[in-house]
Design a protein around this motif. Sequence first.
Motif, PDB file in Angstrom:
ATOM      1  N   ALA A  33      -3.884  23.087  -4.565  1.00  0.00           N
ATOM      2  CA  ALA A  33      -2.336  23.325  -5.186  1.00  0.00           C
ATOM      3  C   ALA A  33      -1.267  21.728  -4.362  1.00  0.00           C
TER       4      ALA A  33
ATOM      5  N   ASN B 237       8.105  25.230   0.715  1.00  0.00           N
ATOM      6  CA  ASN B 237       7.236  25.543  -0.001  1.00  0.00           C
ATOM      7  C   ASN B 237       7.746  24.922  -0.804  1.00  0.00           C
TER       8      ASN B 237
ATOM      9  N   SER C 236      -5.449  33.407  -3.756  1.00  0.00           N
ATOM     10  CA  SER C 236      -4.912  32.968  -2.430  1.00  0.00           C
ATOM     11  C   SER C 236      -3.628  32.488  -1.896  1.00  0.00           C
TER      12      SER C 236
ATOM     13  N   GLU D 296      -7.993  25.693  -2.105  1.00  0.00           N
ATOM     14  CA  GLU D 296      -6.599  26.052  -2.875  1.00  0.00           C
ATOM     15  C   GLU D 296      -5.207  25.336  -2.399  1.00  0.00           C
ATOM     16  N   ILE D 297      -5.523  25.684  -0.957  1.00  0.00           N
ATOM     17  CA  ILE D 297      -4.787  24.364  -0.151  1.00  0.00           C
ATOM     18  C   ILE D 297      -4.582  22.938  -0.622  1.00  0.00           C
TER      19      ILE D 297
ATOM     20  N   ILE E  24       0.209  18.974   5.971  1.00  0.00           N
ATOM     21  CA  ILE E  24       0.024  20.431   5.848  1.00  0.00           C
ATOM     22  C   ILE E  24      -1.483  21.194   5.951  1.00  0.00           C
TER      23      ILE E  24
ATOM     24  N   ALA F 156      -2.690  30.042  -1.512  1.00  0.00           N
ATOM     25  CA  ALA F 156      -2.570  28.627  -1.218  1.00  0.00           C
ATOM     26  C   ALA F 156      -0.939  27.348  -0.879  1.00  0.00           C
ATOM     27  N   LEU F 157      -0.037  28.804  -0.419  1.00  0.00           N
ATOM     28  CA  LEU F 157       1.485  28.835   0.633  1.00  0.00           C
ATOM     29  C   LEU F 157       0.316  27.929   1.901  1.00  0.00           C
ATOM     30  N   TYR F 158       1.902  26.695   2.023  1.00  0.00           N
ATOM     31  CA  TYR F 158       2.084  25.467   3.159  1.00  0.00           C
ATOM     32  C   TYR F 158       1.801  26.424   4.161  1.00  0.00           C
ATOM     33  N   PRO F 159       1.248  27.322   5.004  1.00  0.00           N
ATOM     34  CA  PRO F 159       1.679  28.246   6.027  1.00  0.00           C
ATOM     35  C   PRO F 159       2.675  27.654   7.022  1.00  0.00           C
TER      36      PRO F 159
ATOM     37  N   ASP G 291      -8.499  26.707   3.359  1.00  0.00           N
ATOM     38  CA  ASP G 291      -8.519  27.501   1.714  1.00  0.00           C
ATOM     39  C   ASP G 291      -8.926  26.125   1.157  1.00  0.00           C
TER      40      ASP G 291
END
Lengths: 361, 296
Positions: B193, A96, A84, B189-190, B208, A86-89, B187
């Motif tokens: 990560a 990032n 997914s 996965e966050i 975050i 999993a970036l920090y939005p 999520d």
Amino acid sequence: MESSISIRDLSLSFGAVKVLRNLNIEIGQGEFLVLLGSSGCGKSTLLNCIAGLLDVTDGQIFIQGKNVTWAEPSDRGIGMVFQSYALYPQMTVEGNLSFGLKNAGMAKDEIKKRVARAAEILQIEPLLKRKPAALSGGQRQRVAIGRALVRDVDVFLFDEPLSNLDAKLRADLRVEIKRLHQRLKNTMIYVTHDQVEALTLADRIAIMKGGNIQQLASPNEIYNKPANKYVADFIGSPSMNFLEGVIDISGAPQFNSDVMSFDISGYEFVDGPTGGPAWFGIRPEHIVTGELLANAPVQFDAEVELVEPMGSDTLVWAKVEGVPMHFRMDGQAEVRSGDQMRIGFDPARANIFNKETELRI
Amino acid sequence: MSSERPNGLFRNIPAKVAAIPMIITALVVFMGGSLWTMAYSLTKSKLLPKWKFVGLDQYERLWSTKRWVVSIENLFIYGVCMLIASFVIGFILAALMDQKIRFENTFRTIILYPFALSFIVTGLVWQWILNPEFGIQSIIRGLGFTSFEFDPLYNADIAIYGILIAGLWQGTGLIMVLMLAGLRGIDQEIWKAAKVDGIPTWKTYLFIVIPMMRPVFITTLVLVAASIVKVYDLIVAQTGGGPGISTEMPAKYVYDYMFGGQNLGQGFAASTMMLLAVLVVVIPWAYLEFGGKKRG
């Protein structure tokens, strides 16, 4: 060569459920290993164990010769890319990429250098000031790869990174990951359920089922010499044709089923000719028609039931003596359902498995 | 098929018909009622609304009344403390609840239970708990600490904090549940990560996860802010505004003047001030949130 990652007797259970059973894998420096299997086979679990995101029940993990079984994920020298993204939005692409480094207290110009290098390799320089919401799926996954890249680690872990992308983008990014591996020469472990990704990317593939490794070998060997019936059935699309029968080795080796029997003396047995109940497997692309029949020692008459034209080739579903068989023909072939045609194959290209153990014989 | 583009006014007729009652309610009750109240706050209405214009006299009187000024101060103290404390406590409870603990359902129910009680019950219960004769103070003294003193509701300087305790006890559960829902929406996965990046848990929350929960925070803020401005029954049940006037609140002032003191004009002026206070907060926020740029 010293191995980059070494997994020794690794087991993982959630309560009474054994997810991984006594795995042993040695992964060489710069090797691209793909963990392949259907969902629930434990491939992602194994990757999470290597990353340190799950605590193992038993066994040890070594990365670059260091025992990291109980080390924090960030201390293992790994970078990870998720399905997914999993970036920090709330952060820009640049944020990032640099957040982890900043947090580790790295000097500013070093961070800048690394971000610039990653951005150059992945060609995301124009996107650095944007937020993830303003990127396409492919661009986001590039940024996610970049986040692993800036960590400057020896080992990259990919957890189904292309599964959220559409087919065309997936093919493009697949090539790019392969190119990246050739350029960086890092060790990479890549989890996927897509056999095309596995076959195209891997140096070696580990096929998993029920927490066990079924076969760990090069793509070529997995495809041509599958170790058991599960692997043979799993790899290849459409899957292999299987005939049930008995092998008779009283004379020249012969395969006998209820409706047909043919000579298989061309087949290379693992331990010399072995008799008994068996599965005879032949891949659809190894069944030939027309002029090529000259090289096919075993031949049958088949009745075509269904034709699936796929552009580059045509898939034909037919019946031989009432037994269903499917095979590939040229894309230009003119076949219609109801046609009678002669098909054949060379037993040397077949795969034979023991009926009981389902192991290759 | 007609070749002309249909008139926009007549498309989706059923939806428009269905919306009419709410549109009328909004216009007549909310807008109309507010405007009517504002207009009559400029009169010297007593028991019944009478159109005898007196300008801003009611407001002058309002702001020179000690009780109103104290009410505003109390609302400010109660509001700021309630907002900060309930958000902090609610979020921490939610974060603790999110650690894959056992009996999560049980804990969630226990913490949310106070929210199911009316403010009257909450106020009464906490009045008893904080009562020095048979509440916490008497229990601790009974254990041998005879000089122990804890009677916030009987000390005019801190009585408002006694109210705050009851308000927090009742309101925090709902905030926890909302925050927990927000946390569950992040999520997994966050988290993974962030772990691989080596970011400590508290930093992951702060930089975050909380920014990602912005919509949940805004919803919660609206709910909490509304409950703060209209706080009335808690005061009535717990202290009745006392000791003296030390726990008076604006909503109580409005009610007392309109229906108790038979002074509609004064009540209207006070409620208009409350509306104004809400608008002063809401308009700049709405402008920042929705104005200028298109949402997308």
